[in-house]
Design an enzyme around this catalytic site. Structure first.
Site, PDB file in Angstrom:
ATOM      1  N   GLU A  13      41.721  39.883  30.554  1.00 40.34           N
ATOM      2  CA  GLU A  13      42.314  39.218  31.719  1.00 40.34           C
ATOM      3  C   GLU A  13      43.718  38.707  31.408  1.00 40.34           C
ATOM      4  O   GLU A  13      43.884  37.774  30.638  1.00 40.34           O
ATOM      5  CB  GLU A  13      41.426  38.070  32.196  1.00 40.34           C
ATOM      6  CG  GLU A  13      40.077  38.519  32.698  1.00 40.34           C
ATOM      7  CD  GLU A  13      40.164  39.453  33.887  1.00 40.34           C
ATOM      8  OE1 GLU A  13      41.016  39.234  34.772  1.00 40.34           O
ATOM      9  OE2 GLU A  13      39.374  40.408  33.935  1.00 40.34           O
ATOM     10  N   GLU A  22      39.297  30.195  35.375  1.00 41.48           N
ATOM     11  CA  GLU A  22      39.713  31.592  35.193  1.00 41.48           C
ATOM     12  C   GLU A  22      38.523  32.448  34.764  1.00 41.48           C
ATOM     13  O   GLU A  22      38.347  33.571  35.244  1.00 41.48           O
ATOM     14  CB  GLU A  22      40.851  31.680  34.171  1.00 41.48           C
ATOM     15  CG  GLU A  22      41.447  33.062  34.047  1.00 41.48           C
ATOM     16  CD  GLU A  22      42.091  33.561  35.328  1.00 41.48           C
ATOM     17  OE1 GLU A  22      41.799  34.726  35.713  1.00 41.48           O
ATOM     18  OE2 GLU A  22      42.867  32.821  35.955  1.00 41.48           O
ATOM     19  N   GLU A  71      34.548  38.163  40.141  1.00 40.12           N
ATOM     20  CA  GLU A  71      35.150  39.476  40.404  1.00 40.12           C
ATOM     21  C   GLU A  71      34.319  40.604  39.806  1.00 40.12           C
ATOM     22  O   GLU A  71      34.077  41.624  40.460  1.00 40.12           O
ATOM     23  CB  GLU A  71      36.571  39.530  39.853  1.00 40.12           C
ATOM     24  CG  GLU A  71      37.558  38.717  40.658  1.00 40.12           C
ATOM     25  CD  GLU A  71      38.966  38.764  40.081  1.00 40.12           C
ATOM     26  OE1 GLU A  71      39.146  39.266  38.939  1.00 40.12           O
ATOM     27  OE2 GLU A  71      39.882  38.301  40.772  1.00 40.12           O
ATOM     28  N   LYS A  74      36.073  37.251  46.558  1.00 36.66           N
ATOM     29  CA  LYS A  74      37.068  37.330  45.485  1.00 36.66           C
ATOM     30  C   LYS A  74      38.263  36.421  45.766  1.00 36.66           C
ATOM     31  O   LYS A  74      38.779  35.769  44.856  1.00 36.66           O
ATOM     32  CB  LYS A  74      37.549  38.773  45.298  1.00 36.66           C
ATOM     33  CG  LYS A  74      36.572  39.669  44.586  1.00 36.66           C
ATOM     34  CD  LYS A  74      37.209  41.038  44.406  1.00 36.66           C
ATOM     35  CE  LYS A  74      36.453  41.906  43.451  1.00 36.66           C
ATOM     36  NZ  LYS A  74      37.182  43.143  43.138  1.00 36.66           N
ATOM     37  N   ASP A  75      38.704  36.379  47.004  1.00 38.54           N
ATOM     38  CA  ASP A  75      39.827  35.509  47.369  1.00 38.54           C
ATOM     39  C   ASP A  75      39.484  34.039  47.160  1.00 38.54           C
ATOM     40  O   ASP A  75      40.309  33.256  46.677  1.00 38.54           O
ATOM     41  CB  ASP A  75      40.250  35.748  48.823  1.00 38.54           C
ATOM     42  CG  ASP A  75      40.931  37.084  49.032  1.00 38.54           C
ATOM     43  OD1 ASP A  75      41.279  37.756  48.037  1.00 38.54           O
ATOM     44  OD2 ASP A  75      41.120  37.466  50.207  1.00 38.54           O
TER      45      ASP A  75
END
Length: 133
Positions: free
Chosen positions: A35, A76, A83, A102-103
């Site tokens: 990530e 995070e 996700e 996801k948003d």
């Protein structure tokens, strides 16, 4: 996926604390490796900690600073978890509800990062101004 384990098909609970710790550390490593935003957050956290050492913040300020840094990192990881779960469930196909989820997960990270900026501003702006004046 790059996630590797000695027993990838383990379905039972871990039998020892150290095995659980090993899995948790592997999860952090995976998030850091895969990530980009996690790497940015870790770098920003280190920079802020260095700045805190330079301006010699107080104990209570250290506690707030560490809290927001760890909150951003945790959010995070939570965002990545959401996700990846959505991608697994939808098999990488677009679905409006999946996008909404996801948003909202990304919004968790954004809100936490804004909180971290607010805390950082409260701690550092007076100290930086006093150094300049």
């Amino acid at each position: 996926m790059a996630y590797q384990d000695k027993d990838p098909f383990q379905t039972s609970k871990n039998k020892s604390f150290f095995r659980s710790l090993q899995h948790a550390l592997r999860g952090i490593g995976t998030a850091f490796k895969e990530e980009r935003n996690m790497r940015y957050h870790v770098l920003a956290g280190f920079v802020i900690l260095l700045l805190a050492l330079i301006v010699q913040i107080q104990l209570n300020e250290w506690l707030w600073l560490l809290l927001v840094i760890f909150l951003v990192l945790a959010m995070e990881i939570l965002n990545t978890l959401v996700e990846n779960t959505i991608d697994l469930v939808t098999d990488y196909h677009y679905h409006p509800l999946a996008k909404k989820i996801k948003d909202m997960a990304a919004a968790l990270v954004l809100l936490t990062a804004l909180f971290a900026l607010l805390v950082g501003g409260i701690i550092f702006i007076p100290k930086v101004l006093s150094l300049l004046i």
